[in-house]
Design a protein around this motif. Structure first.
Motif, PDB file in Angstrom:
ATOM      1  N   GLU A  67     -28.218  43.687 137.122  1.00 27.69           N
ATOM      2  CA  GLU A  67     -27.691  44.093 135.816  1.00 27.69           C
ATOM      3  C   GLU A  67     -28.622  45.085 135.132  1.00 27.69           C
ATOM      4  O   GLU A  67     -28.165  46.050 134.509  1.00 27.69           O
ATOM      5  N   ASP A  68     -29.934  44.856 135.246  1.00 29.16           N
ATOM      6  CA  ASP A  68     -30.912  45.785 134.676  1.00 29.16           C
ATOM      7  C   ASP A  68     -30.799  47.161 135.333  1.00 29.16           C
ATOM      8  O   ASP A  68     -30.895  48.186 134.667  1.00 29.16           O
ATOM      9  N   VAL A  84     -39.612  45.283 131.146  1.00 25.86           N
ATOM     10  CA  VAL A  84     -39.516  44.018 131.873  1.00 25.86           C
ATOM     11  C   VAL A  84     -40.899  43.411 132.076  1.00 25.86           C
ATOM     12  O   VAL A  84     -41.091  42.215 131.898  1.00 25.86           O
ATOM     13  N   GLU A 104     -27.623  48.816 134.083  1.00 27.76           N
ATOM     14  CA  GLU A 104     -27.827  49.235 132.693  1.00 27.76           C
ATOM     15  C   GLU A 104     -28.677  50.506 132.636  1.00 27.76           C
ATOM     16  O   GLU A 104     -28.389  51.429 131.871  1.00 27.76           O
ATOM     17  N   THR A 105     -29.699  50.572 133.455  1.00 25.00           N
ATOM     18  CA  THR A 105     -30.574  51.744 133.491  1.00 25.00           C
ATOM     19  C   THR A 105     -29.812  52.963 133.989  1.00 25.00           C
ATOM     20  O   THR A 105     -29.983  54.066 133.465  1.00 25.00           O
ATOM     21  N   CYS A 107     -36.580  43.914 138.563  1.00 28.22           N
ATOM     22  CA  CYS A 107     -35.388  43.896 137.710  1.00 28.22           C
ATOM     23  C   CYS A 107     -34.182  43.325 138.441  1.00 28.22           C
ATOM     24  O   CYS A 107     -34.074  43.421 139.659  1.00 28.22           O
ATOM     25  N   LYS A 158     -37.754  51.003 131.799  1.00 27.09           N
ATOM     26  CA  LYS A 158     -37.216  49.660 132.042  1.00 27.09           C
ATOM     27  C   LYS A 158     -38.275  48.781 132.702  1.00 27.09           C
ATOM     28  O   LYS A 158     -38.444  47.618 132.343  1.00 27.09           O
TER      29      LYS A 158
END
Length: 189
Positions: A44-45, A90, A48-49, A41, A86
Motif C-alpha cells: 500500500e505504501d 517509515v 501510495e508513493t 514499506c 517515504k
C-alpha cells in the motif's frame, strides 16, 4: 505517444492526458519505487508513493522542459525523491529497541562484518559499472537496478533496442573480465 504530445494532452484535457501518462509510465514508476522501498514499506505504501509521483509531476508540469530530459527521466527523478521521502517517513516511525541501560539492541541475526564486506563489494561493483562510460553504465544500471526492459532503456538512451542489447552483452563481458578474481576472496564470483 511522444512526450510533447503527451504534455499537450495533459494541458488540454487533464483527465485524458494523465490517464495516458499513467498507462504508459506506471510500470516504470512502480519499479523504481518498489526497488527503493520494498524492504521497509508495504504494498500500500508503494502504491501510495506511485500515486504521489504522478500528482507531483502534474503539479510541476509547467516546469517540464523536454529539451533537458524525457518524461521518463522526469518521472524517474520524481519517483526516486518520493521513495526516499517515504523511506524516511517509515523509518522515523520505526521504534528502536533498547536494553535496560538505554543502549540500542542489535538483533542476533545482524553481522556487522558481513554488512561492511557487502557494502565494500557493492561500492566496488558500482565503481566498475561507472568506469564502463556512457551509455553502457546507464544501460547496465537501468537493466539491473531499475529492471527496465531493453525497449524502455533504448528510449532513454536514444539507441535502438538491438543496440542496447548488444551494448549490454559487451558491458557485462567487460565487467566479468574486470571483476574475475578480484572478488574471489570475498566469494562474490
Amino acid at each position: 505517444m511522444f512526450d510533447n504530445a503527451l504534455i499537450r494532452l495533459i494541458k488540454n484535457n487533464t483527465e485524458k492526458g494523465m490517464s495516458a501518462l499513467m498507462e504508459q509510465y506506471t510500470g516504470l514508476v512502480y519499479t523504481v519505487v518498489k526497488n527503493k522501498i520494498s524492504a521497509v514499506c508495504s504494498a500500500e505504501d508503494i502504491e501510495e508513493t506511485v500515486s504521489d509521483v504522478f500528482v507531483a509531476f502534474y503539479n510541476q508540469i509547467d516546469n517540464v522542459n523536454l529539451e533537458k530530459g524525457s518524461l521518463s527521466a522526469y518521472l524517474i527523478s520524481i519517483a526516486k525523491r518520493k521513495a526516499v521521502d517515504k523511506f524516511r517517513t517509515v523509518c522515523k516511525s520505526c521504534e528502536i529497541s533498547t536494553d535496560d541501560d538505554g543502549f540500542i539492541e542489535i538483533p542476533d541475526s545482524f553481522n556487522l562484518e558481513n554488512e561492511a564486506e557487502k557494502n565494500e563489494l557493492y561500492r566496488n561493483l558500482i565503481n566498475e559499472i561507472n568506469s564502463l562510460g556512457e551509455p553502457d553504465s546507464t544501460i547496465v544500471f537501468c537493466r539491473y537496478y531499475l529492471s527496465l526492459p531493453s525497449k524502455e532503456i533504448a528510449r532513454l538512451v536514444s539507441l535502438s533496442d538491438d543496440n542496447v542489447r548488444k551494448r549490454l552483452q559487451r558491458a557485462l563481458r567487460k565487467l566479468e573480465s574486470k571483476l574475475k578474481g578480484v572478488y574471489y576472496e570475498n566469494k562474490f564470483v
